[in-house]
Scaffold this motif. Structure first.
Motif, PDB file in Angstrom:
ATOM      1  N   ALA A 185     -35.991  40.372  39.450  1.00 57.79           N
ATOM      2  CA  ALA A 185     -35.148  39.258  39.886  1.00 57.79           C
ATOM      3  C   ALA A 185     -35.813  38.479  41.021  1.00 57.79           C
ATOM      4  O   ALA A 185     -35.806  37.244  41.037  1.00 57.79           O
ATOM      5  CB  ALA A 185     -33.777  39.781  40.319  1.00 57.79           C
ATOM      6  N   LEU A 187     -38.570  36.356  39.536  1.00 57.28           N
ATOM      7  CA  LEU A 187     -38.055  35.194  38.799  1.00 57.28           C
ATOM      8  C   LEU A 187     -37.545  34.131  39.769  1.00 57.28           C
ATOM      9  O   LEU A 187     -37.728  32.936  39.548  1.00 57.28           O
ATOM     10  CB  LEU A 187     -36.924  35.624  37.851  1.00 57.28           C
ATOM     11  N   ILE A 228     -31.724  33.165  35.509  1.00 55.51           N
ATOM     12  CA  ILE A 228     -32.083  34.577  35.638  1.00 55.51           C
ATOM     13  C   ILE A 228     -31.037  35.445  34.941  1.00 55.51           C
ATOM     14  O   ILE A 228     -31.369  36.399  34.236  1.00 55.51           O
ATOM     15  CB  ILE A 228     -32.224  34.975  37.124  1.00 55.51           C
TER      16      ILE A 228
END
Lengths: 353, 209
Positions: free
Chosen positions: B150, B153, B164
């Protein structure tokens, strides 16, 4: 709207959408906005600066290390298979696309040209990098250099050229990677075919001699056969083509156009021993017979109209002239012309009495 | 070094033109798409799995697939998002086909690290690197695989929370929480030692909310 920023911590800033966008790609509007925040809440100035650095650090630190060569290797696979893949019909045939296309041309110039023209340059590198155990010879001298291969074959490497091969050649094939130009004298071994990979061209032989020329910066790559027969495959993004070459034939591959073109080498060499050729003497012989003998001696097809040359007879012998010199002499005598058409020689109709 | 987000609108327009040209069979457009996004896709691939051959195969499958199916693909205004999501799905699918490869990979792994005491050990470890950047690097390495995905991204590739969420097949709030926990874990390493105390006191408000 901006009040919320007065109580923002560093952790808040780096989770703020607008802040992340600006930190990653600053622009004038963003600069003005965040400077305004810092001016309104001076104690946040340092926090903003640190938060910005933290976003950049997180971007860098979350990036896994990966092998940069990978992109090129994968593309080589993809472009190789694109031609085999069935093409589905496009459903987008809108008028505005014409304008879009014009815009795309401009947009793509940098990427597209960089890509397509770079690819052949890296083919040699891509292939040799993948080899585990490889020996490379580079000729940086001003003269051709002779390289002996482990299988007894001999390579004459032109200047500015390089060649890679496995030091023992113990696989089921003999494989050589070339960038530049080289003449190969391949030791015959029918159980172990010999392959030369040079840019888009793959040349396969059993035992023969030939020249491969594939300089990455040149648009034309070629294979010229001296003896034996050679099969050449040209694998380009749009199509794969192949030809089989006989002695004195050459094939040229035009990279941009992806076109293969058959022709004759500049200086054909006899396929029979030179001494035997030197014994060729024609005494008031029909010209057709002379053409047929030359055709056999050089392994090159010579086309002429039998009826048209029937009246022509000639006395001549071959000393050290090249094929084209001999043809020049003959044609002058019979008032004809010769022309190289593809891999053949064509004689125009003569004027004999 | 990566395509910028300076003007998302322009970027989206450029993407649409590129995509239309590609859908019409323009090889140069296709090559441009590859060239433009491959570095980012590969670095993301390496986050999803450590199996290099699998990444290679998945990227190749993905691009050949979209080339063959180009006439039937939807119009997109974010090629990047489309490619990232497709690559992730493809890698996960390929991983499922090769269960023996699963163990080392993210998305499949229980989030063991998430509630562990990584945080404490990072604070109290005395012989760790002294430079704050290196400390942050070490802390990033201690995030759970999903947290790292995460974070990557969000900060490296610059995707929005919604994007995401769609990619990682979570809802928006879960992504927000995932990232929030990651930031909490990293917070001590944001600053140099000098700024640390000030920062800590500010954080108490922050955590208490």
């Amino acid at each position: 709207m901006t009040e919320k920023y007065q109580t923002y911590t560093l952790a808040d800033f780096i989770q703020d959408e607008a802040f992340i966008q600006w930190a990653k790609s600053p622009n004038e509007a963003g600069d003005a906005f965040w400077e305004q925040i810092a001016a309104s809440y001076p104690y946040q100035k340092e926090v903003i600066a640190q938060a910005r650095q933290t976003v950049l650090n997180l971007a860098e630190l979350s990036r896994p290390a990966f092998d940069e060569k990978e992109a090129g290797l994968i593309w080589a696979q993809i472009s190789g298979q694109m031609n085999e893949a069935p093409v589905s019909a496009s459903v987008f045939r809108l008028g505005w696309l014409r304008y879009a296309a014009a815009a795309v041309v401009v947009l793509l110039t940098a990427w597209g040209i960089r890509h397509w023209y770079r690819e052949p340059e890296t083919l040699y590198a891509q292939r040799t990098e993948q080899l585990e155990n490889v020996h490379e010879e580079i000729n940086e001298t001003g003269n051709a250099r002779i390289v002996q291969l482990p299988d007894g074959s001999q390579v004459t490497l032109a200047q500015g050229s390089r060649i890679s091969f496995s030091p023992n050649m113990d696989g089921s094939k003999r494989e050589v990677y070339l960038s530049g130009e080289a003449f190969f004298d391949v030791k015959r071994n029918p159980s172990k075919p010999f392959f030369v990979y040079a840019g888009e061209l793959t040349t396969r032989v059993l035992g023969t001699s030939f020249t491969v020329r594939s300089f990455e910066k040149e648009n034309v790559a070629s294979v010229q056969v001296r003896t034996g027969s050679v099969s050449v495959e040209a694998r380009a993004p749009r199509k794969t083509q192949s030809v089989v070459l006989a002695p004195n034939q050459q094939v040229s591959f035009f990279r941009k156009e992806e076109r293969l073109s058959m022709g004759l080498v500049k200086a054909p060499q006899p396929v029979i021993p030179q001494a035997e050729l030197a014994r060729f003497t024609f005494n008031n012989a029909p010209v057709g017979t002379i053409f047929d003998s030359l055709s056999k001696a050089y392994g090159i097809e010579i086309e002429y109209d039998k009826e048209a040359v029937a009246a022509c007879r000639l006395t001549s012998s071959v000393q050290e002239e090249s094929l084209f010199e001999i043809l020049g002499v003959i044609c002058e005598a019979i008032e004809a012309d010769y022309q190289v058409a593809g891999a053949k020689i064509r004689i125009s109709d003569p004027h004999c009495n | 070094m990566f395509p910028n987000h300076q003007s998302p609108l322009k970027e989206a327009n450029a993407d649409m033109l590129l995509w239309s040209a590609f859908q019409n069979g323009d090889r140069k457009a296709f090559a441009s798409i590859y060239q433009k996004y491959i570095d980012e896709l590969l670095s993301y691939g390496y986050r999803v799995t450590s199996d290099r051959q699998l990444i290679r195969d998945s990227v190749q499958d993905l691009f050949l697939h979209i080339w063959v199916r180009r006439g039937n693909l939807a119009v997109t205004d974010s090629i990047k998002f489309y490619l990232f999501r497709s690559l992730r799905n493809r890698i996960i699918r390929n991983l499922e086909k090769h269960p023996e490869r699963l163990h080392a990979d993210i998305g499949m792994v229980a989030e063991l690290a998430e509630d562990s005491n990584v945080f404490e050990s990072a604070i109290f470890g005395h012989d760790g690197p002294s430079d704050s950047y290196e400390k942050l690097a070490e802390a990033v390495n201690r995030l759970s695989p999903r947290q790292r995905e995460a974070v990557q991204l969000r900060y490296l590739h610059g995707f929005s929370l919604d994007e995401i969420a769609e990619m990682m097949q979570m809802n928006n709030q879960s992504v927000r929480n995932l990232l929030h926990r990651a930031i909490l874990q990293l917070r001590l390493f944001f600053e140099t030692a000098g700024g640390l105390l000030v920062f800590l006191s500010a954080l108490q408000n922050f955590s208490g909310r």
